[in-house]
Each structure stands twice: as C-alpha cells, then as structure tokens.
Design an enzyme around this catalytic site. Structure first.
Site, short mmCIF file in Angstrom:
data_model
loop_
_atom_site.label_atom_id
_atom_site.label_comp_id
_atom_site.label_asym_id
_atom_site.label_seq_id
_atom_site.Cartn_x
_atom_site.Cartn_y
_atom_site.Cartn_z
N TYR A 188 0.84 -1.20 0.00
CA TYR A 188 0.00 0.00 0.00
C TYR A 188 0.88 1.25 0.00
O TYR A 188 1.80 1.36 0.82
CB TYR A 188 -0.92 0.03 1.23
CG TYR A 188 -2.16 -0.83 1.12
CD1 TYR A 188 -2.49 -1.49 -0.06
CD2 TYR A 188 -3.02 -0.98 2.20
CE1 TYR A 188 -3.63 -2.28 -0.14
CE2 TYR A 188 -4.17 -1.76 2.11
CZ TYR A 188 -4.46 -2.41 0.94
OH TYR A 188 -5.59 -3.18 0.86
N THR A 189 0.56 2.19 -0.86
CA THR A 189 1.32 3.43 -1.03
C THR A 189 2.82 3.15 -1.02
O THR A 189 3.60 3.86 -0.38
CB THR A 189 0.94 4.50 0.02
OG1 THR A 189 1.03 3.94 1.33
CG2 THR A 189 -0.47 5.00 -0.21
#
Length: 354
Positions: free
Chosen positions: A62-63
C-alpha cells in the site's frame, strides 16, 4: 443499530475481538495520487483509536510501503492494544519473479519486510492478498502455519480468492492441524454484491469473518458522482486520479449511479449522509464482521463513523436491496425455488434452525 467502535465483535472462529468498523490505511501516504500526508494520517489514526477502534488494515505494498511505515510510527505507544492486519503476495519489486505471489519464499520475505516497516515483532492478522492460481495450497498453508508457530503471525486469513479454493484450504488446514483461516476480505457494497452468491455463505459455514473493502463502491455511493461522470472526464482538482481509477475498474455505470441515487434518497429521508447509509447497509448484514473505511480527512472519518448510529427500517432495506439486486445464478436460483423445495420436502413443513 446504535453501535460504537468499542462494541467489539469476534473475528471468525477465533477469540480475537475487533471493532465493527476497521480503519483502512491504504490512504496513509500520497504515492498513489490520492491519500493523506503524514500529519493528516496521524489525525485519522488518533481519531479512530480515541473512539475505541482497534482494527487497522494495511498491506505490504500500500502506497509503496508508506502505509506500513507510518503505522509503525503511529503504533509505537499502543501496539499491544491494536489488531494490525497486513497482506502479502502483490509484487514488491517489478522484474523480480519471486517478489510476488503467495509462495513460501515471498511469504517469508514479505512478512520480514512488514515487521521492519511496522516496527513490531508480530503481525496480528496476515492475509494472502491476491490469489494467483500457481502455488499449491499446501505450500501456502504450511508456510502460514510455520509463521504462526514462530510467533511472527498470530492469525491467518485470505482475500480476493475463489470460494471453492478458500473452503478447500480451510478443510486441509483442519485435517492437517494447521492454523485455520479466520477472515475473508472481499469487495462488498450495494454496487458489488457478487459475494452473496458463494463467498459470504461459504465464510459463514467455514468459520471466516467477512471483512469487506470498498463498502462505498470506491466513492460512488457517497453522492459525489453524477451522470456527467459517465464520460470518464473529471474537472475537480484532487479528484481526477481517483475518478480515473474508478473508470478503469468499470465502476462508473448507469446501473451503479442508479443505486447511488437510491442511497441518496434514503439518506435524505433519514437526515444522514449517503456514505453513512451505504456503510450502515453493509453493517446490518449478519454475515459481515467489520467493513473497512478508507477516509482521507478527519471530516470524512467522522462522517463514516456516524454509520454506526444509523437505523435502517425494513422499508429502507427493501428499497436498497431492490435497487442493487443481482441475479444469483445457477444453482442458487434453482435451489431457492419452489420446484427444488417440492422435490426434497414435498408438502412437509420443516423449520430450519441454527
């Protein structure tokens, strides 16, 4: 309904207590073109925890890893009181064939990387993120069980996988004495109800708690989209990347906008926001444990938490269900019909219990 974040629920067939709404940390970091900077992400985290929330969802990619790194900073003082869920199997290094997939090598490397970023020595809940049809299920289950025995992972779970594979894995885990899967993460909302065909009933039968992501349909159910968005163009700064993403996924359709219209109609009658109604509909499903909310600002999070106080009447539920109805398909429609009932029960009256 009148729930609170500290009205905890058991996750699947475990004794693990989790809040009825999980805080999604995919918005922690702006590497994907939207999300929250560190200071804003910290405000989201603090607000959720102060209200009694303990269930936080992230993933190793994630990110681009920022989500886990930020959570590592935020959880330094209260790590033990939180249930941290992360995931593995998405490609971590493009070009490296073994840095993605659910196999043993990537499983162990991903967990070690997550532990470093999260600044912890154990993960409460580890999901296999995406099924890829290449790794034997015994390899996955044995690897997960080894991590549980080592104390690096406490519970294991699965996301985005066919119902028949999940049920097969659970049966194998039971027969081998390996750690069972306790949670199933799926996309589920008023515009994506396919999980009702097999995934949600299977989870209930096999002891997995259902943790829905995108309960607001990628934002479509918040009331921010109109028929003008059907063209795929966006003019508002800061929204274009997310709207483009939704178009790529095929979410912006006439049917889905019609569902969103019904959500807005019910929200107006209740004096609530569309986001609260969409979340409340997901929460009222007895097969659901904890939807994941992914706010970018404290105002959005406050609004999402208001869903815990929404009481949908039987009439509201009927209208929402009818507007978003899907065809369950074979064999479900056959088995639920009068013909199948007559063939198996005749004119007997049999009360199902349990």
């Amino acid at each position: 309904m009148s729930l609170t974040l500290d009205t905890y629920r058991l996750l699947g067939r475990s004794g693990l207590r989790v809040s009825p709404l999980a805080l999604g940390a995919a918005t922690f970091g702006t590497e994907w073109g939207w999300g929250a900077e560190q200071d804003d992400a910290r405000k989201l985290f603090d607000l959720y925890v102060e209200r009694g929330g303990n269930f936080i969802d992230t993933a190793d990619t994630y990110t681009n890893g920022s989500s886990e790194r930020l959570l590592g900073e935020f959880t330094r003082d209260n790590r033990e009181s939180l249930v941290l869920a992360t995931k593995y199997s998405t490609l971590r290094r493009p070009g490296d064939p073994n840095s993605g997939g659910p196999h043993r090598k990537n499983l162990f490397a991903s967990v070690e990387s997550s532990l470093r970023r999260l600044k912890t020595d154990y993960i409460d809940l580890l999901y296999l993120h995406l099924w890829d049809f290449t790794t034997p299920v015994e390899e996955i289950l044995r690897g997960m069980d080894d991590l549980v025995r080592q104390g690096k992972v406490l519970y294991v779970a699965i996301s985005n996988a066919p119902a028949w594979q999940v049920s097969r894995m659970q049966a194998i885990a039971d027969l081998r004495g390996w750690s069972p899967l306790i949670a199933l993460q799926i996309e589920y909302s008023l515009i994506q109800r396919a999980g009702e065909r097999d995934l949600i009933p299977m989870a209930g039968e096999m002891g997995l708690g259902v943790v829905p992501y995108s309960p607001m349909g990628g934002g479509l159910l918040t009331g921010k989209y109109s028929r003008g968005d059907l063209t795929g163009t966006s003019t508002k700064s800061g929204e274009s990347t997310r709207k483009s993403h939704n178009h790529t996924l095929g979410w912006v359709t006439e049917r889905n906008l019609a569902v969103a219209d019904m959500v807005k109609e019910v929200a107006t009658e209740l004096g609530r926001t569309p986001a609260q109604v969409a979340l409340a509909w997901t929460l009222q499903n007895p097969g659901v444990t904890a939807p994941i909310i992914g706010a970018r600002t404290p105002t959005q999070l406050e609004d999402n938490l208001g869903a815990l106080e929404v009481d949908l009447t039987a009439s509201h539920l009927v209208r929402l269900d009818e507007a978003s109805a899907i065809h369950l398909g074979y064999p479900h429609t056959v088995l639920a019909g009068d013909f199948a009932r007559t063939q198996t029960q005749g004119d007997l009256k049999i009360e199902a219990r349990g």
